[in-house]
Design an enzyme around this catalytic site. Structure first.
Site, mmCIF file in Angstrom:
data_model
loop_
_atom_site.group_PDB
_atom_site.id
_atom_site.type_symbol
_atom_site.label_atom_id
_atom_site.label_comp_id
_atom_site.label_asym_id
_atom_site.label_seq_id
_atom_site.Cartn_x
_atom_site.Cartn_y
_atom_site.Cartn_z
ATOM 1 C CG ASP A 234 -1.845 1.196 1.248
ATOM 2 O OD1 ASP A 234 -2.693 1.301 0.356
ATOM 3 O OD2 ASP A 234 -1.702 2.022 2.166
ATOM 4 C CB THR B 182 -1.856 5.838 -1.896
ATOM 5 O OG1 THR B 182 -1.768 4.409 -1.836
ATOM 6 C CG2 THR B 182 -3.046 6.275 -1.073
ATOM 7 C CB THR B 183 0.941 3.078 -5.561
ATOM 8 O OG1 THR B 183 0.951 2.423 -4.294
ATOM 9 C CG2 THR B 183 2.247 2.790 -6.278
ATOM 10 C CG ASP C 29 -6.677 0.784 0.555
ATOM 11 O OD1 ASP C 29 -6.793 1.617 1.465
ATOM 12 O OD2 ASP C 29 -5.578 0.396 0.114
#
Length: 530
Positions: free
Chosen positions: A60, A93-94, A387
């Site tokens: 994550d 997020t990545t 998520d």
């Protein structure tokens, strides 16, 4: 000649012009290179080991970036946008860190090779962002008015989100769990009603969704073990009668009768408090703090179930789902709103006893029970579920979806390239660079899966140029496929937030032409070393 004037403190440092810009770019690009191998369904995990020896295994992006300590200011900007993405949408997020890093990489080339001024690049990026977001909305589809198709979209989004997590091999099972939990919220994005508990044992596929609210505590000794239609008082109050011990007071006496009188007074004071609690007409008492043996037995003798040490989070959730007030004083029972449900019972999950509240007034309340072999597996599974829940809850609010697998990024890239041909000023170079950065997402997806990214991205570009906006990367077979038919779907809001956040962060970093670092804090020598 006299020495130049020094404005900064003696140990303060300053970087100017090209040095400051290079430092900013390198820090952000290094963060991108750190997390980009975790992108996509074939991404790799990272092992994070903190100073206490605690191990965390995760892919994550937000979790990785929060865990590392950074000194570079622009790298911290990327960490902040990853946190914002996590708070706003819950996933991507990545992707947002990778896109921001790739935008800075192409901007660096424009500044060094094309000698473009940062302000020209910013104007070009703004034009490209506007065009890209317009194309993203154009290719999105909305099935919010068709419950059956909308549920299918939610299922596909959940499976796409979970496909890059530890739950990928059981994604159908967990996608169903997440959808059932989110649809209970009836369009709300408040996930407080969905409780996640982790219990070691069995395997991940043995996880399940429980209709009730489960509290990881035990019922008091000697108390009632099962209550139907209870009246519940939720409190945060001290239930320890030994006040002298608590407040570190001292009593000196030359006979035991005085000590006995003090103890009796304390007991009577506690009995009086217990009577006030029972006077609320309750048969279940839940306290955030400990309940000592004396009041526990007093409640048990009067058939009042008591549950102690329900921590702050537990008390807040219980108040929410049971519909009761959290009280600290008991002098006005008529002003207190009691909680209720259909059934309180003690059940077993694995080898642990827990308390289940069934038929709670807040119908959307439920509990996801995660099972797994180790704490590391359970922690990563919890992050994955969180998520998915965040993305699904946001999609119920904004029901538009787009194709995944690099399809949306390539469609935006093709449209931005078309825009670059229409612009006659040097901003067109920045617009082309923005399109190049967008294609980095499918390139990295293919690289992480072990395929020839140059070949696949070229095929994908040709498919989109021919008008097939649903074409994306099938990373299971290493070919181009129709993402809509394959069920690879992403939330429109998620993709939109990625582009907006990355572009805003890059603009902030591009404006930097000087970095001033304060002098480090002086360490004072310890005069009394151990």
């Amino acid at each position: 000649m006299s020495n130049p004037m020094r404005l900064l403190g003696q140990e303060a440092r300053e970087e100017k012009g090209e040095d400051a810009r290079l430092s900013s770019f390198m820090g952000a690009i290094a963060i991108t290179d750190l997390v980009k191998t975790t992108l996509g369904p074939k991404g790799m995990d990272k092992i994070l080991l903190n100073s206490h020896g605690e191990v965390m295994v995760t892919n994550d992006g937000a979790t990785i970036l929060k865990a590392i300590h950074l000194d570079n200011p622009s790298a911290k900007v990327l960490v902040d946008i990853a946190k914002t993405q996590d708070d706003e949408v819950g996933d991507g997020t990545t992707s947002v860190a990778v896109l921001a890093g790739e935008l800075l990489r192409v901007a660096e080339g424009l500044i060094e090779q094309q000698k473009l001024h940062p302000q020209n690049i910013i104007r070009g990026f703004r034009m490209a962002q506007e065009v890209a977001l317009g194309k993203l909305e154009e290719i999105s589809r909305d099935n919010g008015d068709d419950p059956e198709k909308f549920r299918e979209d939610l299922l596909n989004i959940a499976k796409t989100t979970l496909s890059s997590k530890i739950l990928a091999y059981d994604k159908e099972h967990f996608a169903d769990i997440c959808i059932e939990a989110v649809l209970r919220l009836k369009g709300s994005t408040d996930l407080e009603s969905i409780h996640i508990i982790k219990k070691k044992g069995q395997s991940l596929k043995d996880s399940y969704l429980d209709d009730g609210f489960i509290l990881e505590k035990k019922i008091g000794v000697g108390g009632v073990r099962r209550l139907e239609n209870p009246k519940i008082l939720i409190a945060n109050t001290a239930m320890d009668h030994d006040k002298i011990k608590i407040f570190s007071a001292k009593v000196k006496t030359d006979n035991l009768e005085t000590v006995s009188a003090i103890e009796k007074a304390e007991r009577e004071r506690m009995y009086e408090k217990c009577d006030k609690i029972i006077a609320h007409g309750i048969n279940c008492f839940i306290n955030r703090q400990l309940i000592y043996n004396l009041p526990e037995q007093y409640f048990a003798d009067r058939n009042v179930m008591c549950i102690e040490h329900a921590d702050f989070a537990g008390i807040e959730r219980l108040s929410l789902v049971l519909g009761g007030d959290i009280v600290s004083t008991f002098d006005n029972p008529e002003k207190v709103k009691l909680g209720g449900c259909k059934l309180i019972e003690e059940i077993m999950i694995g080898e642990d006893r827990v308390i289940r509240f069934s038929g709670v007034p807040r119908g959307e309340a439920c509990t996801i029970v995660l099972r797994g072999a180790t704490e590391h597996v359970l922690d990563e599974a919890e992050r994955s579920i969180h998520d998915a829940l965040c993305v699904l809850s946001q999609t119920t609010k904004d029901s538009k979806v787009v194709c995944g697998g690099g399809a949306a990024e390539m469609a935006m890239s093709i449209r931005v390239l078309e825009k670059a041909k229409e612009v006659s000023t040097k901003e067109s170079l920045a617009i082309e660079a923005f399109a190049q950065a967008l294609t980095a997402i499918p390139t990295i997806l293919a690289d992480n899966a072990g395929y020839d990214s140059a070949e696949l991205v070229a095929q994908l570009k040709a498919a989109h140029a021919a008008g097939d906006h649903n074409a994306g990367l099938n990373l299971s077979e290493g070919r181009i496929a129709n993402m809509e038919h394959a069920g690879v779907t992403d939330s429109y809001k998620l993709k939109r937030q990625i582009v907006m956040s990355a572009a805003e962060a890059v603009e902030m970093i591009l404006r930097v032409d000087r970095i001033i670092k304060a002098a480090p804090r002086e360490r004072v020598q310890d005069q009394y070393p151990c």
